[in-house]
Enzyme design. Structure first.
Site, short mmCIF file in Angstrom:
data_model
loop_
_atom_site.label_atom_id
_atom_site.label_comp_id
_atom_site.label_asym_id
_atom_site.label_seq_id
_atom_site.Cartn_x
_atom_site.Cartn_y
_atom_site.Cartn_z
N GLY A 196 91.30 53.38 50.25
CA GLY A 196 89.90 53.83 50.21
C GLY A 196 89.65 54.81 49.09
O GLY A 196 88.81 55.70 49.20
N ALA A 197 90.35 54.64 47.98
CA ALA A 197 90.30 55.63 46.89
C ALA A 197 88.96 55.69 46.18
O ALA A 197 88.70 56.65 45.46
CB ALA A 197 91.41 55.35 45.89
N GLY A 223 85.98 55.57 47.76
CA GLY A 223 84.97 56.17 48.63
C GLY A 223 84.81 57.65 48.33
O GLY A 223 85.54 58.23 47.53
N THR A 279 85.41 60.41 50.21
CA THR A 279 86.60 61.20 50.55
C THR A 279 87.79 60.78 49.70
O THR A 279 88.54 61.62 49.20
CB THR A 279 86.93 61.06 52.03
OG1 THR A 279 85.81 61.51 52.82
CG2 THR A 279 88.15 61.88 52.40
N GLY A 280 87.95 59.47 49.50
CA GLY A 280 89.06 58.98 48.71
C GLY A 280 89.04 59.50 47.29
O GLY A 280 90.08 59.87 46.72
N LYS A 311 85.65 46.22 39.56
CA LYS A 311 84.54 47.15 39.79
C LYS A 311 84.67 48.39 38.90
O LYS A 311 85.77 48.83 38.58
CB LYS A 311 84.50 47.57 41.26
CG LYS A 311 84.06 46.47 42.21
CD LYS A 311 83.91 46.97 43.62
CE LYS A 311 83.35 45.89 44.55
NZ LYS A 311 83.20 46.38 45.94
N LYS A 340 89.80 56.95 66.15
CA LYS A 340 90.72 57.72 65.32
C LYS A 340 91.83 58.34 66.16
O LYS A 340 93.00 58.35 65.75
CB LYS A 340 89.94 58.81 64.57
CG LYS A 340 88.97 58.25 63.53
CD LYS A 340 88.16 59.36 62.85
CE LYS A 340 87.24 58.81 61.78
NZ LYS A 340 86.47 59.84 61.09
#
Length: 331
Positions: A15-16, A18, A20-21, A47, A129
């Site tokens: 998820g780099a 996003g 947070t990523g 992308k 989670k």
């Protein structure tokens, strides 16, 4: 190599691209203590966000957390630390890559948390989670669990020029507004992550990352004072009581039960349950985090400069469209 680059631990981030990523990758890279790579799905390789990672010196591994176990084990070869910041609907899909991490000897995994602490049984997303945490512990792979409180970016009332459909929600004050809540600047999460994952004291522990702990009234007062729109923002304050939040959640769940799962309905359920947890039950506090067994990141790393919500607000209200990119995902 003469600079010892290959001796640095290799961190793979899920998820780099996003919010947070990106912060995690940035913090790890700036620390200069790690080799940093990102797992990217084949369909996303072209992308612009992935091109930006490459330009920043981040290595790219091609794969998906839904790949078969053999592919996952292969993509994790040589990885020392695995950090997950996947999208919310992929929380349950993390199990196979954590199994693969154990198989190949990853030294630490960090599941996707990055939010507020609290008890099980109240918030569906938080429960997912917590279930992943239990799975990781039962699996026996070394871990660190990380929460960050609420982002400063979504903790202040928005000025009139903001165009987001979420603007009205930022004027809401829950209960009497006096419960404290932990906040962190999204941009600073990675700075703490770089310290935490290099620290043997945090192995097999949960850590609470936070920068400030205002009341909601204090947050509104900061916003009103620094926005240049004090009278207008004060006039738009809307006090919301616990029963209102629970009624909205109930209405949203009824819609979901009828098969209506639009973004507005999902927001009505999940956003309001987080508000109830934070501002009515006061679960997002340092006191509660410590009660739940979290280590305090500010106690662990007192050398990281203090940054308050007021410090953040000074730059926030100078922006043309404060937090527009963050709120855009809800518009």
């Amino acid at each position: 190599m003469a600079d010892g680059t290959n001796d640095k631990p290799l961190v793979l981030v899920l998820g780099a691209t996003g919010f947070t990523g990106q912060s995690i990758v940035d913090g790890l890279s700036k620390s200069n203590n790690f080799r940093v790579e990102a797992l990217v799905r084949p369909a996303s390789l072209s992308k612009p966000e992935v091109a930006a990672l490459r330009e920043a010196g981040v290595g790219i591994r091609t794969g998906d957390i839904t790949d078969d176990p053999d592919k996952l084990r292969e993509v994790l070869r040589g990885v020392d630390v695995l950090i997950s910041a996947v999208l919310a609907w992929l929380i349950d899909e993390q199990k196979e890559i954590f199994r693969a991490a154990k198989d190949v000897g990853v030294k630490r995994v960090v599941p996707c948390d990055w939010a507020t602490p609290g008890a099980k049984g109240l918030r569906e997303l938080h429960d997912k989670k917590l279930s992943i945490r239990e799975f990781v512990q039962e699996l026996g792979v070394p871990y660190t669990f990380l929460d960050v409180g609420w982002w400063m970016q979504i903790s202040l009332p928005l000025p009139a020029r903001s165009a987001t459909s979420m603007k009205a929600k930022t004027y809401q004050v829950f209960g009497d507004g006096t419960n404290r809540f932990l906040v962190t600047d999204l941009r600073h999460i990675g700075t703490y992550v770089a310290r935490v994952v290099a620290d043997p004291r945090t192995l097999n522990h949960a850590v609470m990352i936070w920068e400030d702990e205002p009341t909601q009234l204090e947050a509104h007062e900061i916003g009103e004072r620094l926005s240049g729109e004090e009278a207008s923002l004060k006039a738009q304050r809307e006090y919301v009581q616990a029963e209102d939040l629970l009624r909205w959640v109930s209405e949203g769940k009824a819609d979901l039960a009828r098969g209506i799962d639009t973004p507005d309905v999902l927001l009505k359920v999940h956003w309001n349950m987080y508000m109830y947890s934070m501002h009515i039950l006061a679960e997002n506090t340092l006191e509660n985090a410590k009660r739940l067994g979290y280590l305090d990141a500010r106690e662990l790393y007192p050398d990281i400069p203090r940054f308050t919500l007021e410090d953040f607000a000074k730059g926030f209200y100078a922006e043309e469209n404060p937090a527009g990119n963050v709120y855009a995902r809800h518009d």
